[in-house]
Design an enzyme around this catalytic site. Structure first.
Site, PDB file in Angstrom:
ATOM      1  N   HIS A  82       0.844  -1.197   0.000  1.00  0.00           N
ATOM      2  CA  HIS A  82       0.000   0.000   0.000  1.00  0.00           C
ATOM      3  C   HIS A  82       0.876   1.242   0.000  1.00  0.00           C
ATOM      4  O   HIS A  82       1.867   1.312   0.719  1.00  0.00           O
ATOM      5  CB  HIS A  82      -0.888   0.016   1.258  1.00  0.00           C
ATOM      6  CG  HIS A  82      -1.731   1.243   1.357  1.00  0.00           C
ATOM      7  ND1 HIS A  82      -2.917   1.379   0.669  1.00  0.00           N
ATOM      8  CD2 HIS A  82      -1.556   2.412   2.034  1.00  0.00           C
ATOM      9  CE1 HIS A  82      -3.433   2.564   0.927  1.00  0.00           C
ATOM     10  NE2 HIS A  82      -2.625   3.211   1.750  1.00  0.00           N
ATOM     11  N   ASP A 161     -15.469   2.506   6.997  1.00  0.00           N
ATOM     12  CA  ASP A 161     -14.486   3.513   6.554  1.00  0.00           C
ATOM     13  C   ASP A 161     -15.116   4.497   5.583  1.00  0.00           C
ATOM     14  O   ASP A 161     -14.869   5.696   5.659  1.00  0.00           O
ATOM     15  CB  ASP A 161     -13.269   2.829   5.916  1.00  0.00           C
ATOM     16  CG  ASP A 161     -12.256   3.858   5.437  1.00  0.00           C
ATOM     17  OD1 ASP A 161     -11.774   4.625   6.293  1.00  0.00           O
ATOM     18  OD2 ASP A 161     -11.980   3.914   4.233  1.00  0.00           O
ATOM     19  N   ARG A 168     -15.487  12.601   8.207  1.00  0.00           N
ATOM     20  CA  ARG A 168     -14.231  13.287   8.573  1.00  0.00           C
ATOM     21  C   ARG A 168     -13.913  14.380   7.571  1.00  0.00           C
ATOM     22  O   ARG A 168     -13.435  15.456   7.923  1.00  0.00           O
ATOM     23  CB  ARG A 168     -13.074  12.264   8.629  1.00  0.00           C
ATOM     24  CG  ARG A 168     -13.154  11.332   9.831  1.00  0.00           C
ATOM     25  CD  ARG A 168     -12.224  10.142   9.651  1.00  0.00           C
ATOM     26  NE  ARG A 168     -10.860  10.533   9.418  1.00  0.00           N
ATOM     27  CZ  ARG A 168      -9.967   9.820   8.711  1.00  0.00           C
ATOM     28  NH1 ARG A 168     -10.313   8.651   8.203  1.00  0.00           N
ATOM     29  NH2 ARG A 168      -8.747  10.246   8.544  1.00  0.00           N
ATOM     30  N   SER A 183      -8.140   3.706   9.199  1.00  0.00           N
ATOM     31  CA  SER A 183      -8.791   3.702   7.886  1.00  0.00           C
ATOM     32  C   SER A 183      -7.980   2.852   6.895  1.00  0.00           C
ATOM     33  O   SER A 183      -8.522   1.981   6.211  1.00  0.00           O
ATOM     34  CB  SER A 183      -8.904   5.157   7.394  1.00  0.00           C
ATOM     35  OG  SER A 183      -9.167   5.219   6.028  1.00  0.00           O
ATOM     36  N   LYS A 187      -8.717  -1.507   5.737  1.00  0.00           N
ATOM     37  CA  LYS A 187      -8.929  -1.944   4.347  1.00  0.00           C
ATOM     38  C   LYS A 187      -7.939  -3.047   3.966  1.00  0.00           C
ATOM     39  O   LYS A 187      -8.273  -3.968   3.224  1.00  0.00           O
ATOM     40  CB  LYS A 187      -8.813  -0.740   3.401  1.00  0.00           C
ATOM     41  CG  LYS A 187     -10.034   0.177   3.501  1.00  0.00           C
ATOM     42  CD  LYS A 187      -9.927   1.412   2.637  1.00  0.00           C
ATOM     43  CE  LYS A 187      -9.060   2.458   3.255  1.00  0.00           C
ATOM     44  NZ  LYS A 187      -9.258   3.827   2.855  1.00  0.00           N
TER      45      LYS A 187
HETATM   46  N1  URA Z   1      -6.164   7.410   3.088  1.00  0.00           N
HETATM   47  C1  URA Z   1      -7.079   6.589   3.618  1.00  0.00           C
HETATM   48  O1  URA Z   1      -7.345   5.512   3.090  1.00  0.00           O
HETATM   49  N2  URA Z   1      -7.698   6.983   4.764  1.00  0.00           N
HETATM   50  C2  URA Z   1      -7.444   8.152   5.380  1.00  0.00           C
HETATM   51  O2  URA Z   1      -8.032   8.439   6.410  1.00  0.00           O
HETATM   52  C3  URA Z   1      -6.485   9.006   4.805  1.00  0.00           C
HETATM   53  C4  URA Z   1      -5.858   8.602   3.655  1.00  0.00           C
END
Ligand code: URA
Length: 433
Positions: A82, A161, A168, A183, A187
């Protein structure tokens, strides 16, 4: 349990328990907890932070809020990767075919670009015919058959999320380390890999501009990922200039192909080989990251990585002939050169601004559902520390119209600062966690 009491507890600096966090996430996703209470909680977290225990509990609760991908039928250790996002970051297009060619199963879900940063799915869709939304069973069958599949994130993963991020975004609570970490890691957990390599970027073009903040984010993600029973490793890499020489979807695919042919830019090649080394090591296929890097280097030289990219493209409906003939990729109608106006060393390239100039050309999107153009972008012929003279070509703008090219070129010129003495260049890979 009362939501009010939990908001109050967090606001006063208390530590929420795992049960309390699970209750909050469940109630929020089901709609029982209203947005205004969750917004207040996010703001309390923003100011008070979270312990690793709280953050790990939040991450697991989020990961379990929807569907998860079961990669267990695929033999071997599955390693995901990632990136926190950058400008010109086409690492996945090079790295993943390399590690797949080394025998590591790659079942990768990627995102789209937003704002100044690009996304792997948008880049892949620049390849004529390439499909990024194949059904889950086909996705897994392809990994079993050819060792690699690369698709967009499906809607059923981590609904918590999606809902929380939207909130947010509207309540000025995006920039909270525990909220960002949970977050991202939720994932990755839902996507099913056994181990995850995180590329945490810092600098002007990164989501986290400040190194210390990026370090805190990386440390938090590794800690909570490991607590969730997966093996996480993070590498902090600089993003004070675009990675490689191309920014823009089809230009980046072309650069990825060239890199797999062994003629890519040195920074991109260096990063992909180093990351490949770590992924092989995480997968148990090398005794150390260095040994892994040596293996990946041999794979690159053999052309097996390029062949794997060709297989991936073919399998997902794209035209694999682009591997030998990049002219089959979309090309913008107007190409306009930008030249240096002064003599000296390139001391600064405003990377975030470059991402925005490219976005305005149409390569990226301002809002989630904006359409994008596959063919536009910018190529860079001079990078930080290079010496230039007036009239030297420093970049090329690929645009839809001449007018758009001229606007982008004018904005691009303002992104450069040329100094009268050489600059100190930071290493691309700063820290490993
Ligand atoms: N990328 C994400 O996947 N989540 C966040 O909160 C910020 C950046």
């Amino acid at each position: 349990m009362r939501v009010y009491d939990l908001i109050w507890k967090k606001r006063e600096g208390g530590e929420l328990t795992q049960a309390e966090i699970a209750f909050l996430m469940k109630g929020f996703v089901s709609g029982q907890i209203p947005d205004y209470q969750m917004s207040a909680l996010c703001m309390a977290i923003f100011f008070q932070g979270m312990s690793f225990d709280e953050c790990a509990a939040l991450t697991v609760a989020m990961a379990e809020s929807g569907g998860t991908v079961d990669l267990s039928p695929i033999p071997g250790i599955k390693v995901d990767k990632h990136s926190t996002g950058g400008v010109g970051d086409k690492t996945s297009l090079v790295l993943l075919p390399l590690v797949a060619a080394a025998g590591i199963p790659v079942a990768k879900m990627s995102g789209r670009g937003l704002g100044h940063t690009g996304g792997t799915i948008d880049k892949l869709e620049a390849i004529p015919g390439f499909k990024t939304n194949i059904p889950r069973q086909e996705f897994l069958a392809q990994v079993s058959k050819i060792g690699i599949a690369l698709v967009g994130q499906t809607g059923d993963l981590v609904p918590a999320d999606k809902k929380l991020y939207a909130l947010r975004d509207l309540t000025a609570t995006v920039e909270s380390i525990p909220l960002i970490a949970s977050s991202i890691v939720s994932k990755k957990l839902a996507a099913g890999a056994d181990a995850v390599l995180l590329d945490v970027k810092y600098g002007d073009g990164a989501f986290m501009r400040d190194y210390d903040q990026a370090l805190r984010l990386a440390t938090t993600m590794v800690e909570i990922g490991n607590r969730a029973g997966r093996r996480f490793k993070a590498i902090l890499t600089g993003m004070n200039q675009p990675l490689g020489i191309a920014v823009g979807n089809s230009l980046e695919v072309q650069e990825a192909i060239e890199t797999l042919q062994g003629t890519g830019p040195s920074d991109l090649t260096e990063l992909c080989l180093a990351f490949g080394g770590y992924m092989l090591w995480l997968a148990g296929q090398a005794a150390s990251p260095e040994e892994g890097e040596a293996i990946v280097t041999r794979i690159l030289k053999s052309g097996a990585g390029l062949a794997k990219l060709g297989q991936l493209i073919h399998s997902q409906g794209g035209d694999p002939k682009v591997i030998d003939d990049p002219a089959l990729l979309p090309v913008a109608p107007v190409v306009h050169s930008v030249v240096a106006e002064a003599e000296g060393w390139i001391a600064q390239i405003s990377c975030r601004e470059i991402g925005l100039v490219t976005m305005k050309l149409g390569a990226g999107r301002e809002q989630l559902h904006d359409p994008i153009k596959p063919d536009v972008g910018i190529k860079f012929y001079s990078k930080l520390g290079d010496c230039v003279k007036p009239g030297d070509r420093i970049a090329e703008v690929y645009a839809g119209t001449r007018e758009e090219a001229l606007i982008a070129a004018a904005e691009l010129r303002k992104c450069y600062r040329i100094a009268d003495k050489p600059i100190h260049k930071e290493p691309l890979i700063k820290t490993v966690i």
